[in-house]
Scaffold this active site. Structure first.
Site, PDB file in Angstrom:
ATOM      1  N   LYS A  84      35.797  39.801  35.585  1.00 30.80           N
ATOM      2  CA  LYS A  84      34.988  40.866  36.159  1.00 30.80           C
ATOM      3  C   LYS A  84      34.218  41.495  35.004  1.00 30.80           C
ATOM      4  O   LYS A  84      34.809  42.054  34.080  1.00 30.80           O
ATOM      5  CB  LYS A  84      35.868  41.913  36.850  1.00 30.80           C
ATOM      6  CG  LYS A  84      35.019  43.039  37.446  1.00 30.80           C
ATOM      7  CD  LYS A  84      35.818  44.245  37.851  1.00 30.80           C
ATOM      8  CE  LYS A  84      34.895  45.465  37.816  1.00 30.80           C
ATOM      9  NZ  LYS A  84      35.595  46.717  38.113  1.00 30.80           N
ATOM     10  N   GLY A 125      35.246  55.969  40.028  1.00 26.60           N
ATOM     11  CA  GLY A 125      36.195  57.076  40.085  1.00 26.60           C
ATOM     12  C   GLY A 125      35.686  58.319  40.792  1.00 26.60           C
ATOM     13  O   GLY A 125      36.397  59.316  40.880  1.00 26.60           O
ATOM     14  N   ALA A 129      33.806  50.175  43.091  1.00 31.60           N
ATOM     15  CA  ALA A 129      33.620  51.517  42.502  1.00 31.60           C
ATOM     16  C   ALA A 129      33.142  52.555  43.508  1.00 31.60           C
ATOM     17  O   ALA A 129      32.293  52.284  44.355  1.00 31.60           O
ATOM     18  CB  ALA A 129      32.650  51.486  41.337  1.00 31.60           C
ATOM     19  N   GLY A 130      33.725  53.716  43.403  1.00 30.41           N
ATOM     20  CA  GLY A 130      33.285  54.869  44.185  1.00 30.41           C
ATOM     21  C   GLY A 130      34.002  55.051  45.505  1.00 30.41           C
ATOM     22  O   GLY A 130      33.803  56.045  46.187  1.00 30.41           O
ATOM     23  N   SER A 185      40.389  51.110  42.760  1.00 32.02           N
ATOM     24  CA  SER A 185      41.487  51.344  41.835  1.00 32.02           C
ATOM     25  C   SER A 185      42.030  52.761  41.963  1.00 32.02           C
ATOM     26  O   SER A 185      43.096  52.988  42.521  1.00 32.02           O
ATOM     27  CB  SER A 185      41.019  51.076  40.398  1.00 32.02           C
ATOM     28  OG  SER A 185      42.104  51.155  39.521  1.00 32.02           O
ATOM     29  N   SER A 186      41.243  53.738  41.485  1.00 34.03           N
ATOM     30  CA  SER A 186      41.810  55.086  41.425  1.00 34.03           C
ATOM     31  C   SER A 186      42.078  55.667  42.807  1.00 34.03           C
ATOM     32  O   SER A 186      42.947  56.527  42.948  1.00 34.03           O
ATOM     33  CB  SER A 186      40.910  56.014  40.606  1.00 34.03           C
ATOM     34  OG  SER A 186      39.573  55.860  40.962  1.00 34.03           O
TER      35      SER A 186
END
Lengths: 261, 325
Positions: free
Chosen positions: A95, A156, A183-184, A205-206
């Site tokens: 990635k 994030g 993302a986001g 992820s987060s």
């Protein structure tokens, strides 16, 4: 979902950083159903194979590890990190992140295209973290990239899909390419929305790692991704301005008000 | 009963003192030549903050963590019971709300409340959270005080003594070597810290600065010194701090107060925290060897509880083979 030579049942990919503990990370991976997780070589290494014990814990879940170049700010840094990752994880998949702005962490599209070209020629299979920019996407495909991962919003930020129009246009432009929103994503409805747009999958992820209960949130995302995909496959209704009764009203006694057929 | 303890980090020293207090004849062996050298606990923040730590750790740490404050206060000087102040930069003010949701006992403060606690931070933060019952200590002074206490209780400490648990004498051997024990499933979580010195700003309590990318803390110590920490990196690497980590720590201190820009950097170090997959400590017994390990970032917070459990196992008042602290 097709990622180069791999066909995956799960359309959800998870990051592995910032979980309360490796044990909770493991449980979250299992609850999410993800078959691929990303691992950042850069921070976890600090020296070659220095993160080995952490990676071993991840491997115990049986998932495939996708190394990423998170936090790399230059082409050279990203290429070097990818090469190190190939040695450590014995995979050609990477990635690719080339960060262009320290505040928004948005990708440096010029550097991304260049790094993609270098890595593809070197035998890598690149999953490019990009924006919804169609010209950049064209260039990435020309450079050999077969999996594009446009952002939903900054990494994030948990803001969801900032530019639905742009993401829809990208899907329309590349109907046969594997596209993931990366993302986001903050909550499962964001992931469902990406899937309803016809995206092949999402990477997050987060949203899971930093949730109060990561394992429960992982399950929420699993269901949302499935639900969104099913909606896409089922060809959903389009929004309309006027009500449309789901039961015919013809023949019923109506008081006051007209009926329009 | 004679007991050999291996490792003079916080786990070993607290266990040695606990056993000596219960009447055992304790000999402590430390591989390094002097106290604190190569010990993760020498680089610790020294925060006794069970409620704050439970934001990301298992809630089971709260009860033993609260008890630890009294344990330390009874044995070492200068345990400061000023609580913990949790702050977020203005643009991330929502982080304080999230932190409050995930913790207990935090008292919401407005800007004036922050100023009342820490006058030097006046006007810099729109609000925060105060965990009034938490405490902090200076880890180095605490470890020195424990070593003195152990000697006063009749114990002996051998520095530069690298022995393996199996080869050690004594009725029971306590293995408190941390990372060096190389126990199954034990990994290292690298942490980097620095010490700043300035007379331009005074703080009375540890400040935790919530930042989505890089949460850090600043702990005031005597003589105008401030400990800034700490990174959390899944890595076995033992080298010095990276430039990236140094910049992040410095930025955080500067974000707390610009006066830190003029501070002297007196120390910058990296250590390795021993951790098991659930990031909770383990106290186990196999034959005459009792192991205490995996204190992760909770060495000062959880070592008194681990030591009590280890002493129970060593002195036979517990029949359990394994106790997860």
């Amino acid at each position: 979902m097709r990622i180069y030579d791999e066909t995956l049942k799960s359309r959800l990919m998870l990051g592995t950083a910032r979980y309360p503990s490796p044990q909770i990370l493991k449980q979250a991976i299992l609850a999410s159903g993800a078959e691929i997780v990303t691992v950042s070589l850069r921070r976890e290494a600090a020296g070659e194979r220095a993160g080995q014990k952490f990676w071993d814990l991840i491997r115990e879940t049986g998932v495939k590890v996708l190394p990423n170049t998170a936090g790399c700010h230059s082409v050279r840094e990203a290429v070097t990190t990818a090469q190190m990752a190939r040695e450590v994880f014995r995979t050609n998949l990477v990635k690719l992140e080339v960060i262009g702005d320290a505040d928004t962490l948005q990708p440096d599209l010029f550097g991304l295209v260049e790094a993609t070209r270098i890595l593809t020629e070197d035998g890598f299979q690149v999953l490019a973290y990009t924006t919804e920019d169609l010209v950049a996407a064209d260039r990435l495909v020309e450079a050999g990239c077969r999996v594009l991962m446009p952002w939903g919003s900054p990494i994030g930020s948990a803001r969801g899909l900032n530019n639905v129009y742009g993401l829809r246009a990208m899907r329309a432009r590349f109907p046969d390419l594997t596209l993931l929103v990366d993302a986001g994503i903050g909550v499962p409805s964001h992931a469902a929305q990406a899937m309803e747009l016809g995206y092949d999958g999402v990477l997050l992820s987060s949203a899971v790692a930093l949730a109060g209960n990561p394992v429960t949130m992982a399950r929420g995302f699993r269901l949302a991704v499935e639900a969104g995909r099913l909606a896409f496959e089922a060809d959903p209704l389009q929004p309309r301005d006027m009500a449309e009764a789901s039961t015919p009203v013809l023949g019923q006694a109506l008081l006051g008000g007209a009926v329009f057929a | 009963m004679t007991i050999t303890v291996i490792g003079a980090g916080v786990a070993g020293l607290v266990a040695a003192v606990t056993l000596a207090e219960r009447g055992a004849a304790v000999t402590l062996h430390e591989r390094s030549d002097r106290l604190g050298e190569n010990a993760a606990s020498w680089l610790a923040g020294g925060m006794l903050a069970p409620f704050c730590e439970a934001e990301s750790a298992d809630p089971s740490i709260v009860a033993p963590g609260r008890a630890a404050i009294d344990w330390w206060a009874a044995r070492v000087p200068e345990v400061m019971r000023q609580g913990t102040l949790v702050l977020a930069p203005r643009r991330d003010a929502g982080e304080v709300q999230r932190y409050a949701r995930r913790t207990r006992e935090g008292l919401m403060l407005d800007a004036e409340g922050v100023e009342a606690l820490e006058p030097d931070l006046a006007g810099r933060f729109s609000g925060g959270l105060h965990f009034a019952t938490e405490a902090h200590l200076d880890p180095r002074r605490a470890l020195v005080a424990l070593a003195e206490r152990l000697r006063a209780l009749g114990g002996t400490i051998h520095f530069g003594s690298d022995i393996m648990p199996e080869a050690a004498t004594g009725d029971v051997v306590l293995d408190c070597r941390g990372i060096a024990a190389d126990a199954p499933q034990l990994r290292s979580v690298r942490g980097e810290m620095m010490v700043l010195k300035t007379r331009d700003i005074r703080l009375s309590r540890p400040i935790r600065l919530l930042h989505p990318r890089m949460p850090v803390y600043v702990v005031p110590r005597a003589e105008g010194r401030f400990m800034v920490g700490a990174t959390m990196i899944e890595s076995e690497a033992s080298g010095g701090p990276t430039l990236r980590s140094a910049v992040e720590l410095m930025n955080a201190a500067y974000a707390l107060h610009p006066a830190f820009a003029e501070a002297e950097v007196t120390e910058m170090k990296a250590g390795r925290r021993p951790a098991f997959p659930d990031n909770l400590p383990r106290v186990t017994r196999r034959g005459r060897i009792v192991s205490v390990n995996g204190l992760y970032r909770h060495g000062f917070l959880l070592s008194p509880d681990c030591a009590a459990k280890a002493a129970d196992l060593a002195l036979g008042s517990s029949s359990r083979e394994e106790i997860a602290a």
